[in-house]
Design an enzyme around this catalytic site. Sequence first.
Site, PDB file in Angstrom:
ATOM      1  N   LEU A  18      51.344  24.598 -18.463  1.00  0.00           N
ATOM      2  CA  LEU A  18      52.201  25.164 -17.415  1.00  0.00           C
ATOM      3  C   LEU A  18      53.676  25.071 -17.779  1.00  0.00           C
ATOM      4  O   LEU A  18      54.543  25.230 -16.920  1.00  0.00           O
ATOM      5  CB  LEU A  18      51.947  24.461 -16.079  1.00  0.00           C
ATOM      6  CG  LEU A  18      50.504  24.511 -15.565  1.00  0.00           C
ATOM      7  CD1 LEU A  18      50.384  23.765 -14.246  1.00  0.00           C
ATOM      8  CD2 LEU A  18      50.033  25.955 -15.412  1.00  0.00           C
TER       9      LEU A  18
ATOM     10  N   GLY B 288      47.553  18.054 -15.558  1.00  0.00           N
ATOM     11  CA  GLY B 288      48.047  16.832 -14.946  1.00  0.00           C
ATOM     12  C   GLY B 288      47.997  16.962 -13.436  1.00  0.00           C
ATOM     13  O   GLY B 288      47.960  18.076 -12.897  1.00  0.00           O
TER      14      GLY B 288
ATOM     15  N   SER C  11      48.904  15.449 -33.616  1.00  0.00           N
ATOM     16  CA  SER C  11      49.587  16.076 -32.483  1.00  0.00           C
ATOM     17  C   SER C  11      50.973  16.523 -32.920  1.00  0.00           C
ATOM     18  O   SER C  11      51.783  15.695 -33.355  1.00  0.00           O
ATOM     19  CB  SER C  11      49.690  15.106 -31.303  1.00  0.00           C
ATOM     20  OG  SER C  11      50.330  15.728 -30.198  1.00  0.00           O
TER      21      SER C  11
ATOM     22  N   TYR D 263      52.480   6.255 -23.010  1.00  0.00           N
ATOM     23  CA  TYR D 263      52.599   6.730 -21.637  1.00  0.00           C
ATOM     24  C   TYR D 263      52.856   5.546 -20.703  1.00  0.00           C
ATOM     25  O   TYR D 263      52.043   4.617 -20.605  1.00  0.00           O
ATOM     26  CB  TYR D 263      51.338   7.470 -21.200  1.00  0.00           C
ATOM     27  CG  TYR D 263      51.104   8.795 -21.906  1.00  0.00           C
ATOM     28  CD1 TYR D 263      52.086   9.371 -22.706  1.00  0.00           C
ATOM     29  CD2 TYR D 263      49.895   9.463 -21.778  1.00  0.00           C
ATOM     30  CE1 TYR D 263      51.869  10.583 -23.352  1.00  0.00           C
ATOM     31  CE2 TYR D 263      49.670  10.676 -22.423  1.00  0.00           C
ATOM     32  CZ  TYR D 263      50.660  11.227 -23.213  1.00  0.00           C
ATOM     33  OH  TYR D 263      50.436  12.417 -23.856  1.00  0.00           O
TER      34      TYR D 263
ATOM     35  N   ASN E 105      43.929  23.214  -9.591  1.00  0.00           N
ATOM     36  CA  ASN E 105      43.857  23.548 -11.025  1.00  0.00           C
ATOM     37  C   ASN E 105      42.460  24.018 -11.414  1.00  0.00           C
ATOM     38  O   ASN E 105      42.314  24.938 -12.233  1.00  0.00           O
ATOM     39  CB  ASN E 105      44.257  22.344 -11.863  1.00  0.00           C
ATOM     40  CG  ASN E 105      45.743  22.056 -11.823  1.00  0.00           C
ATOM     41  OD1 ASN E 105      46.552  22.936 -11.539  1.00  0.00           O
ATOM     42  ND2 ASN E 105      46.116  20.827 -12.111  1.00  0.00           N
TER      43      ASN E 105
ATOM     44  N   GLN F 207      54.461   7.738 -12.059  1.00  0.00           N
ATOM     45  CA  GLN F 207      54.653   8.562 -10.868  1.00  0.00           C
ATOM     46  C   GLN F 207      53.623   8.247  -9.788  1.00  0.00           C
ATOM     47  O   GLN F 207      53.900   8.382  -8.598  1.00  0.00           O
ATOM     48  CB  GLN F 207      54.575  10.046 -11.259  1.00  0.00           C
ATOM     49  CG  GLN F 207      55.153  11.003 -10.231  1.00  0.00           C
ATOM     50  CD  GLN F 207      55.167  12.428 -10.748  1.00  0.00           C
ATOM     51  OE1 GLN F 207      54.736  12.710 -11.864  1.00  0.00           O
ATOM     52  NE2 GLN F 207      55.669  13.340  -9.941  1.00  0.00           N
TER      53      GLN F 207
ATOM     54  N   LYS G  64      57.697  26.862  -9.433  1.00  0.00           N
ATOM     55  CA  LYS G  64      58.459  25.965  -8.555  1.00  0.00           C
ATOM     56  C   LYS G  64      59.919  25.811  -8.963  1.00  0.00           C
ATOM     57  O   LYS G  64      60.729  25.288  -8.192  1.00  0.00           O
ATOM     58  CB  LYS G  64      57.792  24.590  -8.488  1.00  0.00           C
ATOM     59  CG  LYS G  64      57.793  23.798  -9.780  1.00  0.00           C
ATOM     60  CD  LYS G  64      57.058  22.474  -9.572  1.00  0.00           C
ATOM     61  CE  LYS G  64      56.958  21.675 -10.856  1.00  0.00           C
ATOM     62  NZ  LYS G  64      56.178  20.430 -10.657  1.00  0.00           N
TER      63      LYS G  64
ATOM     64  N   GLN H 247      46.025  18.725  -6.249  1.00  0.00           N
ATOM     65  CA  GLN H 247      46.371  19.451  -7.473  1.00  0.00           C
ATOM     66  C   GLN H 247      45.169  19.607  -8.380  1.00  0.00           C
ATOM     67  O   GLN H 247      45.011  20.626  -9.051  1.00  0.00           O
ATOM     68  CB  GLN H 247      47.491  18.718  -8.212  1.00  0.00           C
ATOM     69  CG  GLN H 247      48.872  18.915  -7.617  1.00  0.00           C
ATOM     70  CD  GLN H 247      49.931  18.207  -8.437  1.00  0.00           C
ATOM     71  OE1 GLN H 247      49.817  17.027  -8.743  1.00  0.00           O
ATOM     72  NE2 GLN H 247      50.969  18.924  -8.811  1.00  0.00           N
TER      73      GLN H 247
END
Length: 325
Positions: free
Chosen positions: A210, A284, A152, A54, A294, A27, A218, A290
């Site tokens: 989140l 993130g 995880s 990732y 945060n 992104q 949003k 952001q």
Amino acid sequence: MEYRKMGKWGLKLSELSLGAWVTYGGQVGEEIAEQCMVAAYEAGVNFFDNAETYANGNAEIVMGNVLQRVGWRRESYVVSTKIFWGGKGPNDRGLSYKHVYEGVNNALRRLQLDYVDLVFCHRPDRNTPIEETVWAMDQVIRQGKALYWGTSEWSAADIIEADKLARLNGLRPPSMEQPQYNMLHRDRFEMEYEPLFRNLGYGTTIWSPLASGLLTGKYNQGVPQGSRASLPGYEWLAKTMLRPEAIEKARQLQPIADDLGCTMAQMALAWCLLNPNVSTVITGASRVEQVHENLKALKVLPKLTPDVVQRIEDVLQNRPELDDF
């Protein structure tokens, strides 16, 4: 910034940390990634989370390039990788010794580091015996390629089994779990993992605080263009997270955040930090603004008084009952 011990272990992690999932190598590019990492680091963030899967490894390349350019002291930051999905070949995924060995080496090459501080088994591997994975992770530790290993999204039963096998065989036991934890996803963390915290001193680096953006508000009016749920390959978010009842809860939480003088996201991040078993909350960011927003969650944390928390619980209606566990 405050720092918390990773469970019973001596390593200290910043209460808020920065992760590369979705954003780095996909992104956003290196310039924005560097801006975000520098802003976080200058605010006291010392943990940066990554994984071999990732952006098909590009997220680690981006992070590694940034770390090389900024030149921070290696002692001043903590980096993780996660091993499971390394490629398409039959031995390029899973938790066999072969893939753990090769996956960690490849991650170090991409990150341009001699070692990672934390290495996670990204998911349980039903095709590999737990004892093989425990032995593989112990070898990674002994070779100095990682300092701590963990899991995880493993079940508590599998984690306890891994810990038992390690201790019986004189191997390094797992130290931490990276689970999803947020206002809408609580049962596993607060109920199933409770014995891990009580008996094993397990640390946690939680993801999706989140709820993949749902708790920012949003998505209250649908899926906006450019949001995570609109990205190619992330359609599953819309199906799994954007349920009508969850969106309605997000709408009802908004007035509480308004009364606190903060954003929904800041309140949701602060709420996660109320749990003492949270070692760090992974955030993130696709832009530096952001990161700054945060970080303001730390100022919201003292505002979450018992009365405010009860207002939140009255909306959520999902507090686990430990007596039933």
